[in-house]
Enzyme design. Structure first.
Site, PDB file in Angstrom:
ATOM      1  N   ASN A 183      33.568  42.271  43.645  1.00  0.00           N
ATOM      2  CA  ASN A 183      34.648  43.044  43.870  1.00  0.00           C
ATOM      3  C   ASN A 183      34.910  43.994  42.837  1.00  0.00           C
ATOM      4  O   ASN A 183      34.331  43.628  41.419  1.00  0.00           O
ATOM      5  CB  ASN A 183      35.823  42.583  44.823  1.00  0.00           C
ATOM      6  N   ARG A 184      35.629  45.097  42.768  1.00  0.00           N
ATOM      7  CA  ARG A 184      35.958  45.888  41.865  1.00  0.00           C
ATOM      8  C   ARG A 184      37.080  45.702  40.824  1.00  0.00           C
ATOM      9  O   ARG A 184      37.322  46.533  39.980  1.00  0.00           O
ATOM     10  CB  ARG A 184      36.101  47.188  42.390  1.00  0.00           C
TER      11      ARG A 184
END
Ligand SMILES: Cc1cc2nc3c(=O)[nH]c(=O)nc-3n(C[C@H](O)[C@H](O)[C@H](O)COP(=O)(O)O)c2cc1C
Length: 400
Positions: free
Chosen positions: A209-210
């Site tokens: 994920n970011r």
């Protein structure tokens, strides 16, 4: 407003040269720095360097410029005293109230916040005498930054290294900003998770994920500057270790769960800022998954990961332990946040909207902190450390 007056005490450790960078950062960011080295410190870095870099006179003894009574005035006028590196000897003299040189006189006359950044060999740091001196200084309100782990003098490695000067500077900046409020989390152990987990698919690919980890690191930094002992469980971050923080590195959600549960055993508060994957691939391919020209790819089957926030909220390791979760939402932000807070059973939930210049990777954030007691604390758009300070204020109120 006049420049904040900072006294930089330097004692006689091999890391004294690193204090030059701390001095530069303090001076260049608008602080009036007076360096007070010990006589031993001058074996490592000479008075000319301190004087030229600070633009102020330098002395080690109380007998210079006696008409200005420096043994009293330097401490009285300081907004912050930071001793970096602090040797075992200087910690001992400070803890026992000795006043046998200009630095220890300054420490006795200062009424401002005081930060010590100890650096020494692991044996010296772990010795009960040093540990008791550190405990005494902390009890009296000083912020004593835990040393980092790494290369020491010579070939030795272990705990005792001076943290990165840039990170000591961050602690000084935050302690100065808090002014007389003092280290209000002293004596507390807090656990913060940061970053984003990666769930491996094969040796070269993962589901991730970011999350950059910046919000979690801001939480760890602010807690350390407020005097807490901090364990930071960091998942796949590329950020420098905050000064005085024990960093435990993990990769996957399962590893993060293990590290958080271990650290939470004696923690007063746990703040779960990491983005933990809800699912992971059911199977891990030991060889790289190959593209086959005439075939569609196999679907990826996912299985649930453990829900760490719900687990630690349900089975609190200590009574009164405060648990904080984070929720990044794209729509119905508050309604989804309330539902998540109830589902997870935590005390506080920081709800932020995912968007441009906000949340992932950004320097700023904007959030509402929901309380299990029905409270709502909006935090306007601003630096992630401002949100972090609000979270610790709310945690502290619940600890009390
Ligand atoms: C090469 C060398 C490196 C040293 N490094 C350290 C150190 O990192 N930490 C420490 O506590 N003492 C260190 N010492 C010992 C101190 O210099 C010694 O205890 C001295 O009395 C400290 O005086 P001060 O606290 O007044 O500066 C070192 C000594 C030498 C010779």
């Amino acid at each position: 407003m006049s420049e904040p007056k900072v006294v930089l005490g330097v004692s006689g450790g091999i890391a004294a040269y690193k204090a030059c960078e701390l001095l530069r950062r303090l001076s260049e960011s608008g602080h009036d720095v007076r360096v007070v080295p010990t006589a031993s410190a001058l074996h490592f870095v000479g008075a000319a360097t301190w004087s030229a870099l600070s633009g102020n006179p330098v002395s080690t003894e109380v007998w210079d410029d006696v008409h200005e009574v420096p043994h009293v005035r330097i401490g009285q006028h300081a907004d912050l005293v930071v001793v970096a590196p602090a040797t075992a000897d200087t910690l001992a003299r400070a803890a026992h109230g000795l006043a046998d040189d200009l630095l220890t006189n300054t420490l006795l006359t200062a009424r401002c916040p005081v930060v010590f950044a100890p650096a020494m060999h692991t044996e010296m740091w772990e010795h009960p005498a040093t540990q008791e001196n550190v405990a005494t200084l902390r009890r009296r309100g000083a912020v004593v930054i835990e040393p980092a782990v790494g290369r020491l003098t010579g070939v030795d490695t272990g705990k005792g290294r001076l943290p990165d000067p840039a990170e000591i500077f961050e602690v000084c900046r935050r302690v100065l900003a808090r002014g007389a409020t003092g280290p209000d989390l002293a004596g507390r152990h807090v656990v913060v998770s940061a970053g984003g987990t990666r769930e491996p698919l094969d040796p070269v690919r993962f589901l991730g994920n970011r999350s950059s980890g910046k919000q979690g690191y801001a939480l760890a930094r602010t807690a350390a500057a407020r005097g807490a002992r901090v364990t930071l469980v960091a998942a796949n971050t590329a950020l420098p270790d905050p000064a005085g923080v024990d960093v435990v590195r993990v990769g996957t959600a399962v590893q993060l769960r293990e590290a958080v549960l271990k650290a939470a055993a004696d923690a007063d508060a746990v703040v779960m800022a990491a983005a933990v994957a809800d699912f992971r691939p059911a199977a891990y391919a030991t060889g790289k998954i190959k593209k086959k020209d005439d075939q569609e790819p196999e679907p990826i089957v996912l299985v649930r990961n453990p829900d760490v926030l719900a687990e630690i909220s349900a089975g609190r390791a200590r009574s009164g332990q405060v648990i904080v979760g984070f929720a990044a939402e794209t729509d119905d932000v508050l309604a989804n946040g309330r539902a998540k807070l109830a589902r997870k059973g935590c005390d506080l939930l920081v709800v932020n909207e995912v968007g441009e210049r906000k949340t992932f990777g950004a320097e700023e954030n904007e959030a509402v902190v929901l309380g299990a007691d029905g409270s709502e604390t909006p935090v306007p758009h601003g630096p992630k450390e401002a949100l972090a300070e609000t979270v610790w204020d709310l945690v502290k109120a619940r600890l009390a």
